[in-house]
Design an enzyme around this catalytic site. Sequence first.
Site, short mmCIF file in Angstrom:
data_model
loop_
_atom_site.label_atom_id
_atom_site.label_comp_id
_atom_site.label_asym_id
_atom_site.label_seq_id
_atom_site.Cartn_x
_atom_site.Cartn_y
_atom_site.Cartn_z
N ASP A 1 10.43 5.97 10.34
CA ASP A 1 9.18 5.20 10.33
C ASP A 1 8.07 6.22 10.17
OD1 ASP A 1 6.88 3.81 10.91
OD2 ASP A 1 7.39 3.39 13.00
N GLU B 1 7.96 -2.20 6.55
CA GLU B 1 7.98 -2.08 8.01
C GLU B 1 8.34 -3.41 8.70
OE1 GLU B 1 4.17 -0.35 8.64
OE2 GLU B 1 4.79 1.55 7.75
N LYS C 1 -1.45 8.96 5.75
CA LYS C 1 -0.88 7.75 5.17
C LYS C 1 -1.97 6.90 4.49
CE LYS C 1 2.26 4.05 6.59
NZ LYS C 1 2.89 3.46 7.78
N ASP D 1 1.97 -6.40 14.22
CA ASP D 1 2.13 -4.96 14.42
C ASP D 1 0.79 -4.32 14.78
OD1 ASP D 1 2.41 -2.23 14.18
OD2 ASP D 1 3.46 -2.27 12.26
#
Lengths: 644, 148
Positions: free
Chosen positions: A8, A168, A67, A190
């Site tokens: 992840d 994800e 990211k 999330d």
Amino acid sequence: MSKIIGIDLGTTNSCVAVMEGGKPKVIPTAEGENLIPSVVEPVKKLVGRVAKRQQILNPDNTVYSIKRLMGRKIDDPMVKKAQEMVSYEIVKGKEEMAVALIGGKEYTPQEISARILQKAKSDAEAYLGEKVEQAVITVPAYFDDAQRQATKQAGEIAGLKVERIINEPTAASLAYGLDKKKNETVAVYDLGGGTFDVSVLEIGDGVFEVKATNGDTFLGGDDFDQEIINFIAQEFKKEQGIDLKKDKQALQRIRDAAEKAKIELSSATETEINQPFITQGKDGNPLHLTMKLTRAKLEELVDELIQQTMKPVKECLKDAKIGPSDIDEVVLVGGQTRMPKIQALVKEYFGKEPNKSVNPDEVVAIGAAVQGGVLAGEVSDILLLDVTPLTLGVETLGGVRTPLIERNSTVPTSKSQIFSTASDSQSQVEINVLQGERPMAVDNKSLGRFILDGIPPAPRGIPQIEVAFDIDSNGILNVSAKDKATNKEQKITIKNATHLTEEEVEQMKKEAEKHAEEDKTKKEMADARNQADALMISAEKTLKEGGDKVKKEDKEKIEAEIKKVKEILSKDEVKKEEIEKAANNLSEELQKVGAAMYAAQQSDQPAGDQPQNTAADKNSGETATEKEKAGEDKSKAEEGEVVE
Amino acid sequence: MASRIKDFKKNRQKLADLEEKLKRALADYDNLEKRILGQREALSNLAKIEILDKFIAVLDDLERAEKHLRNKGLSMAVSQFRAVLTSEGVREVKAKGEIFDPETMDCVGMVEGEKNLVINPVQKGYLLNGRVIRPAKVEVGQGKKMIS
């Protein structure tokens, strides 16, 4: 065949997991943590926790939140926002792509991410003790082709063959095994350290389709911490008139305390924040920070942040053209979703209990590992091993159940234990094989019983009887009992010891829970009886062995106490305390005799009165409370003593 | 005859599959055993670190109290506490005046002073047998700024 790890690759933190023996397992870093902070210092080649620690010292050269740049052009609005936020320089690289400029050298987001993946790889290799060359990496559902391609390149730079890039939310669903169900609609909520994502997925025949995604790329757990910090500082200022935020050292302590309080309030309803000597007052006297924070107060402080997450949720459902009640499963991801208020809000909105049993910080990596396991052919290859659904044991003295094989043990397995006899010259023992969770033998299911006889006469506790349980892979239980002295053996075979219907197992577990309290009392009672019994026998033995070394009046006192214990034990209705009291009295008398015998040995005089009484007084002084309780019984015994 | 050959082939395949599974199970077990053996100490260290971290937070407060109250009895108690930690293998991270080391230190601020040297330790750091229980929180010198 080598393992395929699941990674992840997060904005704030990254996590690595792998399938082992058919189960996903998070791989700890070399520093012993389960998460790797997604922070890189490329010049000194520092990655993770270590890079994060020098971030303040080295802000220009420390890359984080990379990211946000992954596969994006320099004029992307997200890049513009990131530029305002981060402390390192973001410039235009090849083909208009956003890159980090560190120490005069350009680093692509792929290169920076590769450093994190390299650490993931080497930590995994250290943990597994073998080379790791393949990985499954997760990306947000909204990543486009360029971003996915960039993530794949990062893996390749790190020396990993990226077997698959998965979303994800898909990974999170895999971690809960939702792919095994048919045609479901799943919502994944999330809330991570710095970003919020919500996705709606449709699953059919193991295929995942993302119907819609939404989110807020600048909302996360860190904002929650900040609210708490502000509150603590405000309260302190109100009370003491000092702004702790201006004191760097104090601020650091509040920051740590705020995070700790936030975590504690996920399980407790109230927590105390104690930071003594946090600063000095105007008069130079030390000031302490001490305040209570309730869960209700915390919820009030962050209410706005929580409500902010609901807008993207509604948008997402609207895009997917469904209503909250069309969602079959809800999955929670990200550490901040541990907050009960968030769980309650999600539950209320969707009208169903969210999936939250897997650690929300690790659930994405675990799902990636599950995918890796499927790709490696490992998951379908698992040899399904049976477990014993209930504890197996034997009945021992006083009707107590002694467990040999605990429930949930994987079979085949075997276990043996040595037992002995309960009375002198006992020539046989009965082995009663029990199944169940209750501490008293009668409350469990007896699977069978047999007798081992021909034990040579011996005092109790001397013979050694080895009882062995063995369950083979077909669930067949073999129980044997062997006298170690004669090697004489008896055995019994019980078929289907592990095969109970689910209802039977549930029923027995429920019974055990229901009776837990009364069972405990019964077991304690049996233990008390056994102890008193053993003490009585040892007292008799002491008297016999001591012979004339024990004074006549002491002997009489002990015999009287033994008689009392015997009487109490022979009664059917008796309180545990009574047994313990009687046993205590006996034990005290016995100790006095013991002390006297030692004193007699050390001194030339034959058993002087003086030392004996000193020892006795010391003893009685130490156990004053017990003596008070036992006053009535003791008064008689004390008559003969010299009291100073 | 043909069906027998088919059966035979099927069984041979099954045998090979089972052998493969057995080998894998044995290998997994063997690896697990090795790892457990290798990590036993590390694991017990980690368990210790978790509890020591909590004790050390209390020591911080005691040391702050000691500094302010200057009470002899308190000082004795604090030094006893420290002695117990030392006997368990706990060592303090040397910070003041040292070159900043991110392995054992956490930089929480920059202050005037020689570049890269720890000028001001904010919170003590501790090690257990070389592993970081918690890093020392320090303020580091930023060096003299050159005026261009």
